[in-house]
Design a protein around this motif. Structure first.
Motif, mmCIF file in Angstrom:
data_model
loop_
_atom_site.group_PDB
_atom_site.id
_atom_site.type_symbol
_atom_site.label_atom_id
_atom_site.label_comp_id
_atom_site.label_asym_id
_atom_site.label_seq_id
_atom_site.Cartn_x
_atom_site.Cartn_y
_atom_site.Cartn_z
ATOM 1 N N ALA A 190 10.373 0.827 3.230
ATOM 2 C CA ALA A 190 9.546 -0.337 3.535
ATOM 3 C C ALA A 190 8.963 -0.116 4.928
ATOM 4 O O ALA A 190 9.699 0.223 5.864
ATOM 5 C CB ALA A 190 10.359 -1.627 3.502
ATOM 6 N N ASN A 191 7.637 -0.285 5.067
ATOM 7 C CA ASN A 191 6.971 -0.052 6.358
ATOM 8 C C ASN A 191 7.407 1.292 6.948
ATOM 9 O O ASN A 191 7.824 1.380 8.087
ATOM 10 C CB ASN A 191 7.276 -1.182 7.337
ATOM 11 C CG ASN A 191 6.477 -2.427 6.998
ATOM 12 O OD1 ASN A 191 5.550 -2.370 6.194
ATOM 13 N ND2 ASN A 191 6.829 -3.532 7.591
ATOM 14 N N ARG A 192 7.268 2.304 6.161
ATOM 15 C CA ARG A 192 7.751 3.628 6.560
ATOM 16 C C ARG A 192 6.660 4.669 6.360
ATOM 17 O O ARG A 192 6.024 4.726 5.302
ATOM 18 C CB ARG A 192 8.973 3.999 5.728
ATOM 19 C CG ARG A 192 9.440 5.451 5.901
ATOM 20 C CD ARG A 192 10.780 5.640 5.235
ATOM 21 N NE ARG A 192 11.160 7.054 5.149
ATOM 22 C CZ ARG A 192 12.373 7.470 4.840
ATOM 23 N NH1 ARG A 192 13.327 6.600 4.604
ATOM 24 N NH2 ARG A 192 12.641 8.750 4.761
ATOM 25 N N ARG A 193 6.443 5.465 7.366
ATOM 26 C CA ARG A 193 5.578 6.633 7.266
ATOM 27 C C ARG A 193 6.452 7.866 7.422
ATOM 28 O O ARG A 193 7.189 7.997 8.395
ATOM 29 C CB ARG A 193 4.504 6.623 8.355
ATOM 30 C CG ARG A 193 3.645 7.890 8.351
ATOM 31 C CD ARG A 193 2.600 7.884 9.444
ATOM 32 N NE ARG A 193 1.826 9.113 9.384
ATOM 33 C CZ ARG A 193 0.510 9.173 9.276
ATOM 34 N NH1 ARG A 193 -0.204 8.064 9.221
ATOM 35 N NH2 ARG A 193 -0.124 10.332 9.236
ATOM 36 N N CYS B 264 5.954 -5.174 0.551
ATOM 37 C CA CYS B 264 6.680 -4.582 -0.567
ATOM 38 C C CYS B 264 7.696 -3.580 -0.051
ATOM 39 O O CYS B 264 7.693 -3.191 1.116
ATOM 40 C CB CYS B 264 5.733 -3.882 -1.545
ATOM 41 S SG CYS B 264 4.830 -2.495 -0.838
ATOM 42 N N GLU B 265 8.575 -3.192 -0.944
ATOM 43 C CA GLU B 265 9.510 -2.109 -0.712
ATOM 44 C C GLU B 265 9.466 -1.239 -1.954
ATOM 45 O O GLU B 265 9.262 -1.742 -3.070
ATOM 46 C CB GLU B 265 10.913 -2.665 -0.475
ATOM 47 C CG GLU B 265 11.924 -1.643 -0.031
ATOM 48 C CD GLU B 265 13.178 -2.287 0.549
ATOM 49 O OE1 GLU B 265 14.117 -1.532 0.868
ATOM 50 O OE2 GLU B 265 13.212 -3.522 0.697
ATOM 51 N N GLN C 253 0.841 -1.194 0.000
ATOM 52 C CA GLN C 253 0.000 0.000 0.000
ATOM 53 C C GLN C 253 0.877 1.246 0.000
ATOM 54 O O GLN C 253 1.924 1.283 0.641
ATOM 55 C CB GLN C 253 -0.907 0.004 1.228
ATOM 56 C CG GLN C 253 -1.768 -1.247 1.317
ATOM 57 C CD GLN C 253 -2.738 -1.206 2.482
ATOM 58 O OE1 GLN C 253 -2.957 -0.165 3.090
ATOM 59 N NE2 GLN C 253 -3.331 -2.338 2.786
ATOM 60 N N LEU C 254 0.412 2.257 -0.722
ATOM 61 C CA LEU C 254 1.206 3.466 -0.893
ATOM 62 C C LEU C 254 0.297 4.684 -0.863
ATOM 63 O O LEU C 254 -0.773 4.687 -1.478
ATOM 64 C CB LEU C 254 1.952 3.412 -2.230
ATOM 65 C CG LEU C 254 2.729 4.664 -2.669
ATOM 66 C CD1 LEU C 254 3.866 4.957 -1.714
ATOM 67 C CD2 LEU C 254 3.249 4.478 -4.094
ATOM 68 N N THR D 129 8.159 -8.002 -1.253
ATOM 69 C CA THR D 129 8.958 -8.539 -0.156
ATOM 70 C C THR D 129 7.994 -8.889 0.972
ATOM 71 O O THR D 129 6.811 -8.569 0.904
ATOM 72 C CB THR D 129 9.991 -7.517 0.378
ATOM 73 O OG1 THR D 129 9.292 -6.393 0.912
ATOM 74 C CG2 THR D 129 10.937 -7.058 -0.705
ATOM 75 N N GLN D 130 8.492 -9.515 2.003
ATOM 76 C CA GLN D 130 7.654 -9.819 3.164
ATOM 77 C C GLN D 130 8.389 -9.394 4.433
ATOM 78 O O GLN D 130 8.806 -10.212 5.235
ATOM 79 C CB GLN D 130 7.289 -11.300 3.218
ATOM 80 C CG GLN D 130 6.217 -11.689 2.220
ATOM 81 C CD GLN D 130 5.647 -13.061 2.505
ATOM 82 O OE1 GLN D 130 6.025 -13.720 3.453
ATOM 83 N NE2 GLN D 130 4.743 -13.495 1.661
#
Length: 303
Positions: A134-137, A116-117, A49-50, A159-160
């Motif tokens: 990745a997993n970044r806000r 994902c990245e 998600q983006l 990616t996972q």
């Protein structure tokens, strides 16, 4: 007590098509660029998600979508239940194709979460890397060096990162019941340390509603601090993680929330919480791991 599980997923808008546009010339036979579907996102589910915003989150032009997914119902699919389109994996996407007005070269905040990245570029041809995420806000790209108002394209790949998650903790500090005094006919708090409670949240408890044990007891009617380590948690005013939300806090490192006189902490403030895989930019190392790698109480926060 422990906790962990993914959140509700708002599916992409249905009946969308995937318009195709050729990439700018960057070599022989440039790849076909598919336009991923937009939709309403919660950023707490195991999907790619983006979100991109012109200014801060929710401000100005924006695009919210699923960079590796295709529109429509979820199929019994490859990659588990991940709505995944191989044609979008590692494909260059120009921001102009997503939103031609007021977004390309004007992005100041973004969120990337899920399996994902993504890599962001200063040129439309996915050239001149700015950063990967990745997993970044990131609510304020203007604080991250020379990347604000420069993103013109991106590419994402499967990616996972969530698979690396093992556990996180939320540590609550209450006040001593004797701290409650009636002053001028009103119940007030003279802060003294009271109970301390740590919730270790393993993989089975991600996304599940939690509450502080005996929250109605007098020594829990005020909370002096919360320390989040290794996950992002939503706080709620209702017992069942419903109703009015009180904000999201925490990332892959350590985050201290301290506001002793806020309604967030006192009496009918926080009643429940729900934690997820970490999202955000880590600013401090985790403080809840002992020398053997097991959960440990972080240092006490000064009142």
């Amino acid at each position: 007590m422990r906790i962990i599980t993914p959140l509700f997923l708002f599916l992409p808008l249905t009946n969308l098509t995937l318009p195709v546009a050729a990439l700018p010339a960057g070599g022989p036979e440039p790849p076909v660029q598919a336009r991923p579907p937009s939709g309403t996102l919660d950023h707490l589910s195991p999907y790619c998600q983006l979100s991109l915003w012109q200014h801060g989150p929710g401000n100005g032009a924006s695009w919210n979508g699923f960079p590796l997914s295709y529109p429509g119902a979820l199929p019994p699919d490859v990659k588990g239940s991940f709505n995944y389109d191989e044609n979008l994996n590692n494909q260059c996407v120009n921001i102009f194709e997503l939103n031609p007005e007021n977004l390309a070269s004007q992005i100041s905040s973004c969120i990337v979460t899920g399996w994902c990245e993504c890599e962001f570029f200063a040129r439309q041809e996915c050239l001149q890397t700015l950063f990967t995420a990745a997993n970044r806000r990131d609510d304020s790209l203007w604080d991250r060096g020379n990347v604000d108002n420069r993103i013109q394209s991106y590419k994402c790949w499967y990616t996972q990162h969530e698979d690396r998650f093992d556990w996180c903790t939320v540590t609550w500090q209450g006040v001593d019941a004797k701290s409650f005094e009636h002053i001028n006919m009103r119940k007030q708090v003279v802060w003294k340390r009271g109970p301390r409670y740590q919730d270790v949240i393993d993989k089975t408890r991600i996304g599940k509603c939690r509450r502080i044990p005996d929250r109605d007891h007098e020594d829990w009617q005020a909370i002096s601090s919360i320390v989040f380590n290794g996950c992002t948690c939503n706080l709620y005013r209702e017992e069942s993680c419903m109703g009015e939300g009180l904000g999201s806090y925490g990332n892959s490192g350590s985050t201290i929330l301290k506001d002793s006189f806020s309604p967030l902490f006192y009496d009918k403030g926080i009643r429940s919480y729900m934690c997820f895989h970490p999202v955000g930019v880590q600013t401090a190392d985790r403080s809840d791991i002992d020398t053997a790698g097991n959960p440990d109480l972080p240092p006490e926060v000064e009142i």
